[in-house]
Scaffold this active site. Structure first.
Site, PDB file in Angstrom:
ATOM      1  CG  ASP A 115      41.033  21.927  56.303  1.00 40.81           C
ATOM      2  OD1 ASP A 115      40.422  23.008  56.370  1.00 40.81           O
ATOM      3  OD2 ASP A 115      41.488  21.342  57.306  1.00 40.81           O
ATOM      4  CG  HIS A 133      35.825  30.429  51.913  1.00 43.57           C
ATOM      5  ND1 HIS A 133      36.245  29.199  52.368  1.00 43.57           N
ATOM      6  CD2 HIS A 133      35.579  31.170  53.021  1.00 43.57           C
ATOM      7  CE1 HIS A 133      36.232  29.195  53.699  1.00 43.57           C
ATOM      8  NE2 HIS A 133      35.850  30.383  54.115  1.00 43.57           N
ATOM      9  CG  LEU A 149      34.339  13.405  36.917  1.00 41.00           C
ATOM     10  CD1 LEU A 149      35.141  12.450  37.792  1.00 41.00           C
ATOM     11  CD2 LEU A 149      35.212  14.633  36.610  1.00 41.00           C
TER      12      LEU A 149
HETATM   13  C1  IPE Z   1      38.110  24.662  53.965  1.00 38.01           C
HETATM   14  O1  IPE Z   1      38.905  25.696  54.388  1.00 38.01           O
HETATM   15  C2  IPE Z   1      36.787  25.116  53.389  1.00 38.01           C
HETATM   16  C3  IPE Z   1      35.624  24.936  54.278  1.00 38.01           C
HETATM   17  C4  IPE Z   1      35.569  24.182  55.342  1.00 38.01           C
HETATM   18  C5  IPE Z   1      34.395  25.657  53.910  1.00 38.01           C
HETATM   19  P1  IPE Z   1      38.731  26.340  55.824  1.00 38.01           P
HETATM   20  O2  IPE Z   1      37.672  27.387  55.753  1.00 38.01           O
HETATM   21  O3  IPE Z   1      38.477  25.261  56.840  1.00 38.01           O
HETATM   22  O4  IPE Z   1      40.133  27.055  56.081  1.00 38.01           O
HETATM   23  P2  IPE Z   1      41.118  26.841  57.309  1.00 38.01           P
HETATM   24  O5  IPE Z   1      41.226  25.361  57.532  1.00 38.01           O
HETATM   25  O6  IPE Z   1      40.499  27.548  58.459  1.00 38.01           O
HETATM   26  O7  IPE Z   1      42.404  27.446  56.857  1.00 38.01           O
HETATM   27 MG    MG Z   2      39.655  24.016  58.029  1.00 37.07          MG
END
Ligand code: IPE
Ligand code: MG
Length: 259
Positions: free
Chosen positions: A37, A55, A151
């Site tokens: 996250d 991402h 793994l």
């Molecule tokens: C995690 O990062 C990745 C996914 C859920 C796809 P986020 O996209 O939730 O990024 P934040 O939490 O809003 O910073």
């Molecule tokens: Mg998030």
């Protein structure tokens, strides 16, 4: 005083190697599950970039984590890549992530390391929600790595823990209806055997980055006795020392399973 980078790097490397030694002298959790996250916040707050870039960086981090797991001989890794609920995000972002994942599955399936270290890739989640091209990529990666279990990496995509339990219940109910199972046969082991990760042990350690302290419908059934670890760092900023610290904390806790 700002430490010169060279000194900082040297200090970091020394600390990492000390931590690694310490961790390797204890029990390595067999199955680690990670809620990755904080991609968007990392891009925006740390780098001042557009959220979507986070991402791509998160994907790069994942490659590193796979290397750490091979390094420490972790047997199973389950990653929360995209939840059922994440499909409600802006379509542009969803498409971006879908394409990123598609590319990643092909890349993993064809990478030298995956074959050298015999990494098995599997996907859990609702495939009906996948775009056709992602589904193809997933099937390609699964087929190419189906004989590997040095793994095992489970990618949770379009995944929800409650949906996972509901699916298991539906499978069991069908068997009861068809006379293959008795009502009295329904117990914890049977449900565990019908759940998406039935071929691997439950997670020993569940880790979440970005400071959020919640489970967000991840492996609900499977994490009944898992140790939980939360860290403030955003996923793209997660370092080997953060990973090692999580394992060290796990080792310092005494698991009693309610006894
Ligand atoms: C995690 O990062 C990745 C996914 C859920 C796809 P986020 O996209 O939730 O990024 P934040 O939490 O809003 O910073
Ligand atoms: Mg998030």
């Amino acid at each position: 005083m700002v430490m010169p980078n060279l000194v900082k790097d040297a200090a970091y490397i020394a600390y990492e190697s000390t931590l690694k030694k310490e961790v390797l002298s204890g029990e390595i959790p067999q199955h680690i599950a990670i809620i990755m996250d904080g991609n968007r916040r990392y891009a925006e707050e740390v780098l001042g970039e557009s959220t979507i870039k986070g991402h791509t960086m998160g994907r790069e981090k994942l490659k590193e984590v796979l290397e750490w797991c091979m390094d420490l001989k972790v047997k199973h890794l389950t990653l929360f890549a995209f939840s059922t609920e994440n499909f409600k995000r802006d379509p542009e972002e969803v498409n971006y992530i879908m394409e990123l994942m598609e590319k990643s599955f092909y890349e993993y399936a064809d990478s030298e390391e995956v074959h050298k270290y015999r990494v098995g890739i599997k996907v859990i989640g609702d495939r009906n929600l996948f775009p056709e091209s992602l589904l193809k990529a997933v099937e390609y990666a699964e087929e190419k790595t189906k004989d590997y279990n040095e793994l095992t990496v489970y990618m949770a995509v379009g995944y929800g823990g409650r949906q996972d339990i509901a699916n298991a219940v539906r499978c069991i109910a069908a068997k009861v209806r068809d006379g293959e199972l008795d009502l009295d046969d329904i117990d914890e082991d049977l449900i565990s055997s019908a759940i998406s990760t039935s071929d691997i042990p439950d997670p020993d350690l569940v880790l979440r980055t970005s400071g959020e302290v919640r489970l967000s419908n991840f492996l609900l059934w499977q994490m009944a006795y898992s140790e939980l670890y939360f860290t403030d760092v955003y996923w793209p900023g997660f370092r080997y020392i953060d990973f090692l610290r999580a394992i060290r904390t796990y080792q310092q806790r005494k698991r009693r399973y309610g006894a």
